[in-house]
Motif scaffolding. Sequence first.
Motif, PDB file in Angstrom:
ATOM      1  N   THR A   1     -13.311  22.897  -1.410  1.00 21.50           N
ATOM      2  CA  THR A   1     -14.139  23.173  -0.228  1.00 21.50           C
ATOM      3  C   THR A   1     -13.494  22.666   1.054  1.00 21.50           C
ATOM      4  O   THR A   1     -14.116  22.684   2.108  1.00 21.50           O
ATOM      5  CB  THR A   1     -15.527  22.505  -0.348  1.00 21.50           C
ATOM      6  OG1 THR A   1     -15.321  21.086  -0.448  1.00 21.50           O
ATOM      7  CG2 THR A   1     -16.295  22.986  -1.546  1.00 21.50           C
TER       8      THR A   1
ATOM      9  N   LYS B   1     -15.689  18.320  -3.640  1.00 19.38           N
ATOM     10  CA  LYS B   1     -15.074  19.407  -4.396  1.00 19.38           C
ATOM     11  C   LYS B   1     -13.858  19.842  -3.591  1.00 19.38           C
ATOM     12  O   LYS B   1     -14.001  20.361  -2.475  1.00 19.38           O
ATOM     13  CB  LYS B   1     -16.075  20.547  -4.591  1.00 19.38           C
ATOM     14  CG  LYS B   1     -17.215  20.153  -5.529  1.00 19.38           C
ATOM     15  CD  LYS B   1     -18.252  21.252  -5.706  1.00 19.38           C
ATOM     16  CE  LYS B   1     -19.313  20.818  -6.715  1.00 19.38           C
ATOM     17  NZ  LYS B   1     -20.401  21.799  -6.856  1.00 19.38           N
TER      18      LYS B   1
ATOM     19  N   SER C   1     -17.187  27.142  -5.387  1.00 20.01           N
ATOM     20  CA  SER C   1     -17.594  25.733  -5.273  1.00 20.01           C
ATOM     21  C   SER C   1     -18.830  25.384  -6.095  1.00 20.01           C
ATOM     22  O   SER C   1     -19.611  24.533  -5.716  1.00 20.01           O
ATOM     23  CB  SER C   1     -17.835  25.364  -3.801  1.00 20.01           C
ATOM     24  OG  SER C   1     -16.652  25.596  -3.077  1.00 20.01           O
TER      25      SER C   1
END
Lengths: 178, 801
Positions: free
Chosen positions: A62, A59, A44
């Motif tokens: 995640t 993101k 990430s």
Amino acid sequence: MKKTVKLTVNGTTYERDVEPRTLLVHFLRDNLGLTGTHIGCDTSQCGACTVLVNGQSLKSCTAFAVQMQGAEITTIEGLAKEGELHPIQQGFWEMHGLQCGYCTPGMIMQSVQLLDRNANPSEEEIRHGIEGNLCRCTGYQNIVKSIQWAAQHKNQGATEVPEADAPQVDPKPISPVP
Amino acid sequence: MLTANPTGYVGSRIKRREDPRLVTGNGNFTDDLTPVGTVYLHMLRSPYAHAKIGSINTAAAKAMPGVLAVFTGEDLKKDLAGPIPGVPYGTVQTVPAYYPIATDKVRFVGNIVAAVVAETRGQARDAAEAIEVQYDVLPVVLDMEKAVKDGSPLLHDEIANNICTEIELGNDVTEAFNTAEVTVEHRFVNQRLVPNALENRVALAEFHQGDESVTLTVTSQNPHILRTLLSGEIGIAEHKIRVVAPDVGGGFGSKIATYAEEVIACIASRKVKKPVKWTETRSESFVATIHGRDNIDYIRMSATKDGKITGLDITAYANMGAYMSLLGPTVPVLCGVIVPGPYAIPNVHFKAICVYTNTTPTDAYRGAGRPEATYMLERTMNMMAEKLGMDPMELRRKNFIQPDQFPYFNIVALNYDSGNYEAAMDKALEIFGYNEMRKTQEEARKNGKYIGIGQSTYVEVCGLGPGSGMTISRGYDCAVVRAELTGKVTVFTGVAPHGQGQETTFAQIVADEFNVPIEDVTIKHGDTEMTPYGMGTYGSRGTAVGGGALMLAIGSVKDKAKKIAAFQMEANEEDIVFEGGKFSVKGASGGKSISFQEVCLKAYIDPKMAPVIEPGLEATRYFEPGNFVYPFGTHLAAVEVDAETGNVKILKYVCVDDCGKQLNPMIVEGQIHGGLTQGIAQALYEEAVYDDNGQLVSGTLMDYALPTAAELPHYTLDHTVTPTTVNPLGVKGIGEAGTIASTPVIVNAVVDALKPLGVKDIQMPLRPEKVWKIIHNGASANGSAGADASVVEQHFGEDNK
């Protein structure tokens, strides 16, 4: 054991059975075929997979797909409207904000949030606003300019180039059709 | 040569034609492609840096859901035609066999020990975890200088002292150093870097049962070379292999070599009769994709008291990693050939000792050898200036090769064709405000602030490459220019751009040369079934070499077009002129002419031409330059070191680069920005760190510091234009110049800033914690072997006395 998830992506509602361990980014790419969202790392850091979830940048590596129940998601494919590039997409094209183009979708999605929160960011604010997104090609300078271009055009529809040392405009500007 | 640009494309900031697909998510990167029936490949990798492989038990893995095949080294060997090749250079005796899956021993963390094919990514991964491997752990060799000593453990039994090869260039420098008035000497560590193209490597292999051919879609910078090498690895003849490099997400050299996973994917696809895809994860990439740099450089320089450099002597230890990667030993050669830089140095000696260690193999990474050369040279120039009491810029000015000395043989290997180093330097000094900055620095010092000025005047060698000489193969590229029946133009190029923008710059050239709108031109690349044999994109060669081939092919098409125009206008071919998009007869009145588009149409359909002129209007041409190209420039930076945090802030960065004619200044600037950033990142942030057991501890993007937008300055760019006649465009490569020049600029600046503390060198990367310790505990806190004079003295022995 698969779980059912129902969510909206780029205005279309999908209902899919997925393995609970499926990451949102894999769901978008593998289940929905939206391959514009890229994967650049597994910790990430890189931000290549950034999408908007309920208007916030995320993101997409995640989150699990099953966490997205009822979410409204926008990916890079959903940004241009009726064949018209979003000002940020246009800015990246105008200011040479990309080279290989791999980080670009994530970088653009992050920039959408950046300008949503701050319509006229300074160079420093832009640099901090995109520091969760890595680019290995551009050295970021033209990405900053791209976002500045978008800020100008989004707000005022102005045509002048935002920075003193921005590239000179070609005396006979040419916009080649791809 | 380029014709005057009637349509105004060449030289203009034409927006990139690649971009619309890439900003809308419509790019085609390899991992975006998933043919029906695709299954997934996953690698089991060694957790040890050096170990004998005992037994491997794959029974449990084979029984797992979705598993289609499991390969060990021995399994794969049956289907393998040859190991992964490395190109030897220098005194190489033996190239150790590098099998895609290790058979006897593992030699670095990440060495593949087994591969699993399963219906889903998750299943392949789960099954790989069920494979049991017994390892007999062996002592690890990491330090190059220890590795070459007698008694050190050996990576390859057949390679004595772990020495891969030795390479020696230049002339005898003994006399220069015996008679030297002033010498400086130093040991520099050019740390190991991880390329980190943002797209990891991906291989999608499709074996076609019908004709026993294979298509490999792959993240490659050079699909044709890969096809040739792959043929030798998998035993399928070259004409039955198609290699496709679609959109490729950056390379920086890391996608040149041929890799184990591509070979395994092809063999696996043949076995399971399905498309097989392997997608590298980032953490995997850190150990599985080549690394760059990792040199230890002993350098000494001699000069007269008034600052004329008389000699340069270098011993470079170059870490090859565990095996010879494709261009492993070529990288130090690229260092040696350019090590005298832009200076007229009469005596230069370079020796590289390439060493195997239990680390990931190294290969070309942006700049490949030239950053190493420029770093040690430009740092040493500053040390010499300091010793002589001269300003670093004056020492450089005094030693530049002068414009009237070209072509200039640099003693080591190269004939620089052109250059004007002082012009670039003067321009940079002016833009930077060098003298004013010195005053600012002085004032700052009085106030206890640490401001430093750094510099680098570089020349590099690129545009690989000439047909003969230093290169390991003929060096050329090719282009097919096809004028279509409707007057549109399709170009097929042998270079494989992946961010460099040739879909745009090549179209600019074609549009200008034929006087057609750029919309009428398409540039195709990256598919061995579509383009003639090309060498690909690396070594800043795409435009310098591929553009040359394009110009030749355009010329040939024009020649034939003139023949057609002459026939159509009943004139002599020699009298035909092509201007403003029209062919006309020289000197003829009445304005009779025929357009380019009409000529295209006639070429394909006019029955009257049948007996005289062959149909069609296209040409295939290869261009092989007679020399490399030599971009150069001056880079200057001002930095401020924060005494409280050790953080280095770049206050100003100015560069003046000369890449000859600029086809599209916007793209040139983009290349420089990116290059600068990678070079600066080596100076300040990036470092591949191994622990004593050979574990890569900086093995994820959480641990390895890639620069973000927030750390970097706004660069000020300018240029000079010194054209070259090496290629028809007059261009020199610009892809690597920024990286080559910028690293020493920053280190020179930080060392200059900390000069009041007695600092002479700091080993890269100059991370805040290291700088802080130096500020607070003194120069000796550096902990850098690079600063240890006794080690260097020992190396060069009594020669200097």
